[in-house]
Enzyme design. Structure first.
Site, PDB file in Angstrom:
ATOM      1  N   CYS A 137      43.660  34.616  31.534  1.00  0.00           N
ATOM      2  CA  CYS A 137      44.098  35.117  32.714  1.00  0.00           C
ATOM      3  C   CYS A 137      45.381  35.546  32.370  1.00  0.00           C
ATOM      4  O   CYS A 137      46.699  35.119  32.775  1.00  0.00           O
ATOM      5  CB  CYS A 137      44.126  35.353  33.857  1.00  0.00           C
ATOM      6  SG  CYS A 137      44.891  36.168  34.809  1.00  0.00           S
ATOM      7  N   CYS A 140      47.313  37.445  35.539  1.00  0.00           N
ATOM      8  CA  CYS A 140      47.718  36.041  36.177  1.00  0.00           C
ATOM      9  C   CYS A 140      49.224  34.833  35.958  1.00  0.00           C
ATOM     10  O   CYS A 140      49.930  34.786  35.934  1.00  0.00           O
ATOM     11  CB  CYS A 140      46.614  34.734  36.730  1.00  0.00           C
ATOM     12  SG  CYS A 140      45.242  35.524  37.364  1.00  0.00           S
ATOM     13  N   ASP A 141      49.105  34.636  34.267  1.00  0.00           N
ATOM     14  CA  ASP A 141      50.226  34.307  33.563  1.00  0.00           C
ATOM     15  C   ASP A 141      50.886  34.254  32.615  1.00  0.00           C
ATOM     16  O   ASP A 141      51.779  34.366  31.901  1.00  0.00           O
ATOM     17  CB  ASP A 141      49.349  32.921  32.582  1.00  0.00           C
ATOM     18  CG  ASP A 141      47.973  32.266  33.485  1.00  0.00           C
ATOM     19  OD1 ASP A 141      49.065  31.949  34.677  1.00  0.00           O
ATOM     20  OD2 ASP A 141      47.069  31.546  33.181  1.00  0.00           O
TER      21      ASP A 141
END
Length: 323
Positions: A137, A140-141
């Site tokens: 992701c 997300c990261d």
């Protein structure tokens, strides 16, 4: 542990689940949405959304999901932060489901909106370095890799979108693809090829992920799919973007599925073979897999569920009148 009763139990969220909830709540079915492991579904790991109707300008996927959830709650949906671990559908309504929390959910109808999950490569080091440089992701990261070298593995829409997004944080993005041409939409491919921050390694597979001296990801071990030549790529972050698989493990042996594991429904409807049980969104759609189609299917599931309950009520009243 508690027991929760509802006329419509919606398992999973995302565009399908939230849309089903909005329509069900407006029909006074007092729906419960059990959010699952990834509340909001795949759009929570999507950045720019420019093809969802109603927004002239690009919107962010997480924001769009927050708005859908808020709308569903506003009209009367109960959101449960739980994950369903077992279901009893075979015995007919009312249907039962057990959450990871131990809570029991009982619904007169069920709408399955568990969506799809990221696929992994299954090579050495992938799981061990999860959260230590390996991710599925970018949204997300990606923030954690500002100014660092990153790689994206894959060749479809997901991979290209991840690579483009990561250029917001990194000036050195490498896309690794096992073939010599991409499978993404042409408009995405054009954006990728024009971006000076992105380079592409063709005909390469990732054989393993290797940690550096600090215990985090240090480099990838690659293999050329044509020559068999081995090579390495130093990188701080690697994002696996090879697609998704429907989250249907919970329903194996309980509902029919196709060869890809997607739930079978009556053509043109969200109806499964069990009356009162419906499926909507990516969990049953291997063709379109779009937010707008998932939302439409969620709407259909709620409307069909409402009609199912109304028909049962009419039948019960007719039976009572005949006595």
């Amino acid at each position: 542990m508690a027991t929760h009763h509802t006329k419509m139990l919606i398992i999973g969220s995302g565009p399908a689940g939230y849309s089903a909830a909005i329509y069900a709540a407006r029909a006074m079915l007092e729906p419960i949405v059990v959010q699952g492991l990834q509340p909001g579904g795949q759009l929570t790991i999507t950045t720019d959304v420019e093809n969802y109707p109603g927004y002239r300008d690009v919107v962010q996927g997480p924001w769009l999901m927050e708005e859908m959830q808020a709308q569903a709650e506003h009209v009367g949906t109960r959101m449960m932060w739980d994950t369903i671990v077992s279901v009893d559908l075979e015995n007919g309504a009312p249907f039962k489901a057990i959450g990871d929390s131990g809570d029991e959910y009982i619904g007169e109808t069920v709408v399955i909106c568990t969506g799809a999950q990221a696929k992994w490569l299954g090579v050495p080091g992938e799981q061990e370095l999860g959260g230590k440089g390996v991710s599925a992701c970018a949204t997300c990261d990606g923030f954690f890799f500002r100014g660092k070298k990153v790689a994206v593995i894959g060749g479809g829409n997901t991979a290209v979108e991840e690579a483009l997004y990561l250029t917001n944080h990194s000036d050195d993005v490498t896309l690794i693809h096992r073939r010599d041409e991409l499978r993404s939409e042409k408009i995405l491919e054009e954006r990728l090829m024009k971006n000076p921050k992105i380079s592409v390694l063709w005909n390469k597979t990732v054989e393993s992920f290797e940690a550096g001296e600090d215990g985090a990801l240090g480099h990838l071990n690659l293999k050329d799919t044509q020559t068999g030549e081995a090579s390495t790529l130093a990188t701080d972050g690697a994002f696996v973007a090879i697609g998704h698989a429907p989250a249907t493990e919970l329903f194996k042996g309980k509902l029919p599925m196709d060869g890809g594991g997607y739930l079978d429904t009556e053509p043109g409807t969200p109806k499964t073979v069990i009356p009162g049980v419906f499926a909507a969104g990516d969990v049953t759609d291997h063709t379109y897999r779009q937010a707008v189609t998932a939302a439409g299917m969620g709407c259909m599931a709620a409307l069909d569920g409402e009609r199912y309950l109304a028909a049962l009520e009419d039948a019960q009243e007719a039976a009572e009148a005949a006595e």
